[in-house]
Design an enzyme around this catalytic site. Structure first.
Site, PDB file in Angstrom:
ATOM      1  CB  ALA A 156       5.440 -59.619  -7.759  1.00 52.17           C
ATOM      2  CE1 TYR A 157       2.667 -51.956  -6.261  1.00 53.52           C
ATOM      3  CE2 TYR A 157       4.104 -50.586  -8.067  1.00 53.52           C
ATOM      4  CZ  TYR A 157       2.942 -50.952  -6.521  1.00 53.52           C
ATOM      5  OH  TYR A 157       2.133 -49.530  -6.131  1.00 53.52           O
TER       6      TYR A 157
END
Length: 250
Positions: A156-157
């Protein structure tokens, strides 16, 4: 290092209570700017403003960058305090858990993307018109080397920061000719609270990939951001500036 490069300019720095955001705020103040620090952590904001000891040149607002009403209210307050805005630095962000993609919780994915990418989009959408209206402005979005390379166990990052890089390129092309330049900075791991709270083995692997063999510092990032916010940066827009200790090759 201090200068008058930004004398008379007014800046907003999101995520300004700690880490990169606080270092950027400190540097912009040293260069003569007035700074509005935005952060979701009210207590940390109060401590940050006290540390800066900048008097009326530094103001703070508790802001949720994912909430349009919160951002709009903070924009109005900052513009009123300073008589306008010239600079926007989007540093608000969260790392999320260190978990493999196949096991990554959907709720965490949505939260990381919402803060890191949607928050950057929303703040730009709400604040950029003030800069455009003044005919001069600088926007700097803090991305990450993870957005270039993709960091294992940080899906996600990595995806959100890749989005910040692409979004900044899109925004820069739209604003070309308005007097407002937009760039991003893509640091590798820096010695900030966010990294200190990561899995130590995860951090060790990141450092081992750097030719300089160390973490970067928030002050080093702030120095690059300060130049991108200054009048000296006049022919760069839509770029992703490397701050990776030699790790990135493009």
């Amino acid at each position: 290092m201090t200068s008058t490069a930004l004398s008379g300019r007014a800046a907003v720095v999101t995520g300004g209570a700690r880490g990169i955001g606080l270092a950027v705020a400190e540097r912009l103040l040293a260069d003569g700017a007035r700074v509005a620090l935005w952060d979701a952590d009210a207590a940390a904001l109060e401590a940050a403003v006290g540390r800066l000891s900048a008097g009326e040149r530094a103001v703070a607002a508790t802001v949720d960058v994912t909430d349009p009403a919160s951002v709009e209210a903070a924009r109005e307050a900052a513009a009123a305090a300073f008589g306008g805005l010239d600079i926007l630095v989007n540093s608000a962000g969260i790392a999320g858990p260190t978990v493999a993609t196949l096991d990554y919780p959907l709720a965490d994915w949505r939260r990381v993307v919402e803060v890191n990418l949607t928050g950057t989009f929303l703040v730009c959408q709400i604040v950029a018109p003030v800069l455009v209206g003044r005919g001069w402005g600088r926007i700097v979005n803090i991305a990450s080397l993870a957005g270039k390379e993709g960091t294992p166990n940080a899906p996600a990052y990595s995806a959100s920061k890749a989005g910040v890089i692409a979004f900044t390129k899109s925004l820069a092309k739209e604003l070309a000719g308005t007097g407002v330049l937009a760039n991003s900075v893509a640091p590798a791991a820096l010695d900030t609270d966010m990294v200190k709270n990561m899995n130590p083995e995860h951090v060790r692997i990141m450092v081992s990939k750097s030719p300089l063999g160390r973490l970067g510092t928030a002050d080093e990032c702030a120095a690059m951001v300060a130049w991108l916010c200054s009048p000296e940066c006049s022919f760069s827009t839509g770029a992703a500036f490397d701050l990776s200790g030699g790790r990135a090759v493009y």
